[in-house]
Write a protein that holds these residues in place. Structure first.
Motif, short mmCIF file in Angstrom:
data_model
loop_
_atom_site.label_atom_id
_atom_site.label_comp_id
_atom_site.label_asym_id
_atom_site.label_seq_id
_atom_site.Cartn_x
_atom_site.Cartn_y
_atom_site.Cartn_z
N ALA A 127 -4.62 9.22 -9.81
CA ALA A 127 -3.95 7.96 -9.50
C ALA A 127 -4.02 7.67 -8.00
O ALA A 127 -4.21 6.52 -7.58
CB ALA A 127 -2.50 8.00 -9.97
N LEU A 128 -3.87 8.72 -7.17
CA LEU A 128 -3.93 8.53 -5.72
C LEU A 128 -5.34 8.11 -5.30
O LEU A 128 -5.49 7.30 -4.37
CB LEU A 128 -3.53 9.83 -5.03
CG LEU A 128 -3.38 9.74 -3.51
CD1 LEU A 128 -2.21 8.81 -3.15
CD2 LEU A 128 -3.16 11.11 -2.90
N LYS A 129 -6.36 8.63 -5.98
CA LYS A 129 -7.73 8.22 -5.67
C LYS A 129 -7.91 6.73 -5.92
O LYS A 129 -8.55 6.03 -5.11
CB LYS A 129 -8.70 9.04 -6.52
CG LYS A 129 -10.16 8.69 -6.28
CD LYS A 129 -11.07 9.55 -7.15
CE LYS A 129 -12.53 9.19 -6.92
NZ LYS A 129 -13.44 10.00 -7.77
N GLN A 130 -7.33 6.21 -6.98
CA GLN A 130 -7.43 4.79 -7.27
C GLN A 130 -6.69 3.95 -6.24
O GLN A 130 -7.15 2.89 -5.82
CB GLN A 130 -6.88 4.51 -8.68
CG GLN A 130 -7.10 3.10 -9.18
CD GLN A 130 -8.56 2.74 -9.29
OE1 GLN A 130 -9.39 3.58 -9.62
NE2 GLN A 130 -8.89 1.48 -8.99
N VAL A 131 -5.52 4.44 -5.79
CA VAL A 131 -4.76 3.75 -4.75
C VAL A 131 -5.57 3.69 -3.46
O VAL A 131 -5.60 2.66 -2.77
CB VAL A 131 -3.41 4.45 -4.52
CG1 VAL A 131 -2.72 3.89 -3.27
CG2 VAL A 131 -2.51 4.29 -5.74
N THR A 133 1.31 9.55 -9.15
CA THR A 133 1.88 10.79 -9.72
C THR A 133 0.89 11.94 -9.82
O THR A 133 1.28 13.07 -10.09
CB THR A 133 2.46 10.50 -11.11
OG1 THR A 133 1.43 9.97 -11.94
CG2 THR A 133 3.62 9.51 -11.01
N ASP A 134 -0.39 11.64 -9.64
CA ASP A 134 -1.38 12.72 -9.68
C ASP A 134 -2.55 12.34 -8.78
O ASP A 134 -2.62 11.24 -8.25
CB ASP A 134 -1.85 13.01 -11.11
CG ASP A 134 -2.40 11.78 -11.81
OD1 ASP A 134 -3.16 11.02 -11.18
OD2 ASP A 134 -2.07 11.58 -13.00
N ALA A 136 -1.47 15.91 0.17
CA ALA A 136 -1.03 17.29 0.33
C ALA A 136 0.02 17.66 -0.70
O ALA A 136 0.01 18.76 -1.27
CB ALA A 136 -0.51 17.50 1.76
N VAL A 137 0.97 16.73 -0.94
CA VAL A 137 2.04 17.00 -1.91
C VAL A 137 1.49 17.16 -3.31
O VAL A 137 1.83 18.09 -4.05
CB VAL A 137 3.10 15.87 -1.86
CG1 VAL A 137 4.10 16.02 -3.01
CG2 VAL A 137 3.82 15.86 -0.52
N LEU A 138 0.61 16.24 -3.71
CA LEU A 138 0.06 16.27 -5.07
C LEU A 138 -0.84 17.49 -5.28
O LEU A 138 -0.87 18.06 -6.38
CB LEU A 138 -0.70 14.99 -5.37
CG LEU A 138 0.15 13.71 -5.47
CD1 LEU A 138 -0.73 12.49 -5.70
CD2 LEU A 138 1.18 13.84 -6.58
N GLU A 139 -1.59 17.89 -4.26
CA GLU A 139 -2.43 19.08 -4.39
C GLU A 139 -1.58 20.33 -4.57
O GLU A 139 -1.90 21.21 -5.37
CB GLU A 139 -3.33 19.23 -3.17
CG GLU A 139 -4.49 18.24 -3.15
CD GLU A 139 -5.37 18.40 -1.92
OE1 GLU A 139 -4.93 19.14 -1.00
OE2 GLU A 139 -6.47 17.81 -1.89
N ALA A 140 -0.48 20.41 -3.82
CA ALA A 140 0.42 21.55 -3.97
C ALA A 140 1.02 21.59 -5.37
O ALA A 140 1.12 22.65 -6.00
CB ALA A 140 1.52 21.49 -2.91
N ALA A 186 0.83 -1.21 0.00
CA ALA A 186 0.00 0.00 0.00
C ALA A 186 0.87 1.26 0.00
O ALA A 186 0.62 2.20 -0.76
CB ALA A 186 -0.93 0.00 1.21
N LEU A 187 1.92 1.26 0.85
CA LEU A 187 2.80 2.43 0.92
C LEU A 187 3.53 2.65 -0.41
O LEU A 187 3.73 3.79 -0.84
CB LEU A 187 3.79 2.26 2.06
CG LEU A 187 3.18 2.23 3.47
CD1 LEU A 187 4.28 2.00 4.52
CD2 LEU A 187 2.43 3.52 3.77
N ALA A 188 3.93 1.56 -1.05
CA ALA A 188 4.61 1.67 -2.35
C ALA A 188 3.67 2.25 -3.41
O ALA A 188 4.06 3.08 -4.24
CB ALA A 188 5.12 0.30 -2.79
N ALA A 189 2.40 1.79 -3.37
CA ALA A 189 1.43 2.32 -4.32
C ALA A 189 1.16 3.80 -4.10
O ALA A 189 1.01 4.58 -5.05
CB ALA A 189 0.13 1.53 -4.25
N VAL A 190 1.09 4.20 -2.82
CA VAL A 190 0.89 5.61 -2.50
C VAL A 190 2.05 6.45 -3.02
O VAL A 190 1.87 7.51 -3.63
CB VAL A 190 0.72 5.80 -0.98
CG1 VAL A 190 0.75 7.29 -0.62
CG2 VAL A 190 -0.58 5.17 -0.50
#
Length: 369
Positions: free
Chosen positions: A40-44, A36-37, A93-97, A28-32
């Motif tokens: 993709a994070l929503k799917q993870v 890259t956007d 937070a990182v991807l939103e920034a 799970a952590l690797a997938a997170v």
């Protein structure tokens, strides 16, 4: 009778084994970390924290364990799920920034860059042409006057020395309105505005009158039953033909460029005496009658001059009819077609192009105000 199974080993439930929970957590952590956007994070998030995710399924197995085994398994799975949720929040937070920074770069608008949008329309060349002509006379200290297009017969004809038997009164030239006893016409020139001006003002008078006029002409490349004129009058003490010539020379130069002058040819108009036809020197060949290649100038047909309009010294009868003392004041009048002037100025060969409403034609003249 059998008692409780105190010897039950929880590691036999595969999803709850420490190594299995650790493997799920690492996956799970690797997938997170690999997302890259935000999409993709929503799917993870769905795959690793949703109802059908490995850790969620493992959490359901805890209820099947005996009470003494649930505590350790619950702590192990809860810790794993917490670590995944924390990783998801941090990555979110990182991807939103990053998304906001990218939007600032990609969606920045440079307001100094010339736009390439297609304009919806354009101001009509007859409108801008009339305004340009008005500006010329206003700059000389003249005023601009307007009047109704439905005009009294007396103002359109009688006040201008056009008697009852004059040919211009017939149906061949004039649009008359019903009933005839009202003596109302669609004005055949803008001269009634001049008459109205003289009737309501005291000299000195310097007025230009642009506007629509109507005559029963055929509709073709050079004629229209509705067209546009600009007429002008100057009434003051000591006005002569020389003042008229200077005014029209300045008007011609303003419309067609420096060096363009006019000439007068004797003519007759009921409202002026003496009267003249106004020619302007050809603005293409500059009066030489030949073009740059030595061939006959097509614009003036080798004449060196182009017919432009009519003019003359104000007839004393017109001054008297409009309440001006001809013993004290003299004046001049002139009239040119605005449509014809623009055809000369811009090389338009068919008058009908001005009235067909094609925005592509109007746009070619610009949209200046």
């Amino acid at each position: 009778m059998s008692g409780p199974n105190n010897e039950f080993d929880p590691v036999e439930v595969t999803p709850l084994k420490a190594e299995e929970v650790e493997a799920m957590t690492e996956a799970a952590l690797a997938a997170v970390a690999a997302a890259t956007d935000l999409d993709a994070l929503k799917q993870v998030r769905i795959e690793h924290t949703g109802d059908r995710s490995p850790l969620a399924l493992a959490n359901r197995e805890i209820g099947a364990l005996p009470p003494q085994a649930r505590k350790d398994a619950g702590q192990r799975v809860g810790k794993a799920r917490g670590a995944v949720n924390q990783a998801l929040a941090a990555r979110q937070a990182v991807l939103e920034a990053e998304h906001e920074e990218r939007m600032l770069v990609e969606e920045t608008v440079d307001v100094t860059v010339a736009v390439d949008r297609r304009p919806r329309g354009a101001r009509h060349p007859l409108t801008t042409g009339a305004e340009r002509i008005a500006d010329v006379f206003v700059a000389m200290g003249w005023e601009i006057a307007e009047g109704p297009v439905l005009e009294a017969e007396w103002l359109n004809f009688d006040a201008l020395n056009l008697g009852p038997d004059h040919p211009a009164r017939t149906m061949q030239d004039t649009f008359w309105t019903d009933p005839a006893e009202n003596h109302v016409v669609l004005r055949t020139h803008t001269s009634p505005v001049q008459a109205r001006t003289m009737l309501t003002r005291t000299p000195p008078i310097y007025v230009a009158c642009p506007g629509r006029v109507f005559r029963t002409d055929e509709y073709d490349a050079t004629h229209s039953p509705m067209f546009h004129q600009v007429e002008g009058i100057a009434i003051d003490e000591g006005i002569t033909m020389a003042h008229l010539k200077g005014t029209l020379d300045h008007f011609a130069a303003a419309m067609f460029g420096e060096g363009i002058s006019t000439r007068f040819r004797p003519s007759f108009f009921p409202f002026t005496e003496p009267s003249a036809e106004v020619d302007l020197v050809c603005f293409v060949c500059r009066g030489t009658a030949v073009d740059a290649d030595g061939a006959t100038c097509r614009t003036c047909r080798g004449e060196g001059w182009i017919e432009w309009g009519g003019c003359g010294v104000m007839n004393p009868r017109v001054l008297v009819a409009c309440g001006v003392d001809p013993e004290r004041y003299t004046g001049f009048a002139f009239g040119m077609g605005i449509d014809r002037t623009l055809m000369f100025r811009h090389g338009v060969e068919d008058l009908r192009a001005f009235f067909e409403g094609d925005v592509r034609f109007a746009t070619a003249f610009g949209t200046e105000i």
